[in-house]
Structures are given as C-alpha cells and as structure tokens.
Design an enzyme around this catalytic site. Structure first.
Site, PDB file in Angstrom:
ATOM      1  CG  ASN A  34      75.904  62.398-191.249  1.00  0.00           C
ATOM      2  OD1 ASN A  34      75.248  62.595-190.223  1.00  0.00           O
ATOM      3  ND2 ASN A  34      77.227  62.324-191.258  1.00  0.00           N
ATOM      4  CD1 TRP A  35      70.065  65.680-192.276  1.00  0.00           C
ATOM      5  CD2 TRP A  35      68.776  66.262-190.551  1.00  0.00           C
ATOM      6  NE1 TRP A  35      68.781  65.707-192.721  1.00  0.00           N
ATOM      7  CE2 TRP A  35      67.959  66.067-191.673  1.00  0.00           C
ATOM      8  CE3 TRP A  35      68.169  66.632-189.345  1.00  0.00           C
ATOM      9  CZ2 TRP A  35      66.568  66.227-191.642  1.00  0.00           C
ATOM     10  CZ3 TRP A  35      66.793  66.781-189.294  1.00  0.00           C
ATOM     11  CH2 TRP A  35      66.013  66.586-190.445  1.00  0.00           C
ATOM     12  CE  LYS A  36      78.822  66.021-192.217  1.00  0.00           C
ATOM     13  NZ  LYS A  36      80.243  65.889-192.485  1.00  0.00           N
TER      14      LYS A  36
ATOM     15  CB  SER B 211      82.676  66.976-201.330  1.00  0.00           C
ATOM     16  OG  SER B 211      83.382  67.445-200.199  1.00  0.00           O
TER      17      SER B 211
ATOM     18  CD  GLU C 230      82.089  64.731-189.664  1.00  0.00           C
ATOM     19  OE1 GLU C 230      80.972  64.603-189.134  1.00  0.00           O
ATOM     20  OE2 GLU C 230      82.254  65.231-190.806  1.00  0.00           O
TER      21      GLU C 230
ATOM     22  CD  GLU D 134      81.122  59.081-195.469  1.00  0.00           C
ATOM     23  OE1 GLU D 134      80.390  59.859-196.069  1.00  0.00           O
ATOM     24  OE2 GLU D 134      81.260  59.100-194.231  1.00  0.00           O
TER      25      GLU D 134
ATOM     26  N   GLY E 214      76.420  64.726-196.675  1.00  0.00           N
ATOM     27  CA  GLY E 214      76.449  65.501-195.434  1.00  0.00           C
ATOM     28  C   GLY E 214      75.945  66.910-195.679  1.00  0.00           C
ATOM     29  N   GLY E 215      76.873  67.821-195.921  1.00  0.00           N
ATOM     30  CA  GLY E 215      76.563  69.248-196.060  1.00  0.00           C
ATOM     31  C   GLY E 215      75.385  69.554-196.971  1.00  0.00           C
TER      32      GLY E 215
ATOM     33  CG  HIS F 201      80.832  59.960-190.001  1.00  0.00           C
ATOM     34  ND1 HIS F 201      81.715  61.010-189.943  1.00  0.00           N
ATOM     35  CD2 HIS F 201      80.073  60.161-191.103  1.00  0.00           C
ATOM     36  CE1 HIS F 201      81.488  61.818-190.980  1.00  0.00           C
ATOM     37  NE2 HIS F 201      80.497  61.320-191.694  1.00  0.00           N
TER      38      HIS F 201
ATOM     39  N   GLY G 276      83.346  67.049-196.388  1.00  0.00           N
ATOM     40  CA  GLY G 276      83.157  68.447-196.000  1.00  0.00           C
ATOM     41  C   GLY G 276      84.183  69.405-196.577  1.00  0.00           C
TER      42      GLY G 276
HETATM   43  C1  PEP Z   1      79.401  62.842-194.357  1.00  0.00           C
HETATM   44  O1  PEP Z   1      79.012  63.508-193.396  1.00  0.00           O
HETATM   45  O2  PEP Z   1      79.486  61.620-194.264  1.00  0.00           O
HETATM   46  C2  PEP Z   1      79.782  63.540-195.597  1.00  0.00           C
HETATM   47  C3  PEP Z   1      80.121  62.814-196.623  1.00  0.00           C
HETATM   48  O3  PEP Z   1      79.771  64.906-195.563  1.00  0.00           O
HETATM   49  P1  PEP Z   1      79.899  65.887-196.824  1.00  0.00           P
HETATM   50  O4  PEP Z   1      78.858  65.434-197.844  1.00  0.00           O
HETATM   51  O5  PEP Z   1      79.597  67.228-196.283  1.00  0.00           O
HETATM   52  O6  PEP Z   1      81.271  65.752-197.380  1.00  0.00           O
END
Ligand code: PEP
Length: 237
Positions: A8-10, A200, A88, A157, A221-222, A86, A163
C-alpha cells in the site's frame, strides 16, 4: 499455500519517475501493488508478475460525483483488486461501516477482488484480545452485511500498529487471523479464507508473521516505499 504481499503506497510517491523505480522493485508473483489511482496505467504497463489494485473505490458507476473513481474505471485501468475500509479512510474521510458495505457490494458486483481492512483502536486492545475479537467480529458483521462472496480477503490491521513502528505480537495476530478466518468460513461460507496481517511490517519481522499458517500474507505500507527494505522483504518470501 503461497503468501500474499500487498503493498500500500498510500499518498506516495510524488512523480512518475519515482513510481517507475518502485514498480520495477515490486514485480514479484506474490505481490499485489496498490498505488494511487493516477499510477494505475503506468503500473499496468510495468508489472509483469505482480497483481495490481487500487486503494479505494466509489460505490456508484457514474454520474455527478466529482473526484470519485468507479469500479469499472479501475478494472479498465488494469486493477483487479481494491482495498476497502483502510483505517486511514475510516479516520480521515469519515468512512462508516455502511459506506464500506456499499463499496464492497459495488466492487464485487463489477468483478474486483476486495481486500477488506479491519482493526481495533489501542484502547480496545488494551482491554485484551477477547475484547479486540468482539470489536472485529462486530466490524465484519457490519461491513459484510448481506454480502455473499467467495474470494474476499480480509486484512487484520490493528490501528495502533499502522505506521507506528510498533507491530503486533505475531502469535496474537495469528490468533486473531484464525478467528477472522472462522467467521469468514462459517458465517460467510468462504471455503478457503485468506487473512493478512498489516501494521509496521518490515524486513526484520515479516517472517515472524508469515510463519503462522493462519496468516495468509502481509499488507505493507511504509516499508513498501523503500526499495532496499522492499527487496529484503521479498527475499524472505
Ligand atoms: C498500511 O498502510 O496498511 C500499513 C500497514 O502501513 P504500515 O506498514 O506503514 O504500518
């Protein structure tokens, strides 16, 4: 069963050039890339092995809905998957379970495969895993109300792990993934449910999660934006 690595590039990256570099490091049979809408055609052209998905979808097919993107637009741009719910989007765009339910229905009807994201906030998890399970079961009940589908994927999640650099305890996530899998199997008649873990995940902890049979893969994500880190993650699959 092979594990899924969903990236997930957000709201990243800023340019086509940076997106191209990331795509060339992501092309792997186990991977599904979720870039921002605008990079979907580029990703469709560049990815030879990975799956492709969008980070969101609107529930109507066309009309006066400025700024929205429909399921058929996604399919016509090469996406086969879509993330729905998600945390966010729930937090910053006020997406309710009712909205999420409408999005899932419309996406499935058009033929997109949905990855539904669920997760509890930290105050719920502090009360223990049993309370967290109740929260997740209620979220699934509302998000999947009147939906019957065979190939829906759920990403567990925990909100406090996204994040933050504080991933969940892998054994507890596996227990939660097993719990979600049972709900999908017995309430929603999905014979071979797949539940991902997200929050994470990086190259140091990815094996701890995918080592559990209950966890069908990870949503990253990150770490998906750092090509060295991504390379290390993919090496371990
Ligand atoms: C996500 O965006 O769904 C996510 C899990 O982000 P991160 O890996 O940065 O925690």
């Amino acid at each position: 069963m092979s594990k899924i690595i969903a990236l997930n590039w957000k709201l990243n990256p800023e340019s086509i050039r940076e997106a191209s570099v990331l795509l060339s490091h992501s092309d792997n049979r186990n991977v599904i890339v979720f870039p921002p809408f605008i990079f979907l055609p580029l990703a469709k052209n560049k990815l030879k092995k990975s799956g492709l998905g969008a980070q969101d979808v609107f529930w109507e097919e066309k009309g006066a809905f400025t700024g929205e993107v429909s399921s058929s637009m996604l399919l016509n741009s090469g996406a086969k998957y879509v993330l729905v719910g998600h945390s966010e989007r729930r937090k910053y765009f006020n997406e309710t379970d009712e909205i999420i339910n409408k999005k899932i229905k419309s996406a499935i009807k058009s033929g997109l495969k949905v990855i539904l994201c669920v997760g509890e906030p930290s105050d719920v998890r502090r009360m223990g895993l049993t309370e967290a399970k109740k929260f997740i079961a209620f979220q699934l009940k509302k998000d999947l109300d009147k939906i019957s589908v065979k190939n829906l994927i759920v990403a567990y999640e925990p909100i406090w792990a996204i994040g933050t650099g504080k991933s969940d305890d892998p054994a507890e996530s596996a227990e939660m993934a097993g719990f979600i899998g049972q709900i999908l199997k017995y309430k929603h008649k999905i014979s071979d449910p797949k539940v991902l873990y997200g929050g994470s995940v990086d190259s140091k902890n990815v094996r701890d999660f995918i080592g559990f049979k209950e966890i069908g893969g990870v949503l990253v994500g990150g770490a998906s934006l750092n090509k060295e880190e991504l390379g290390k993650i993919l090496k371990q699959i």
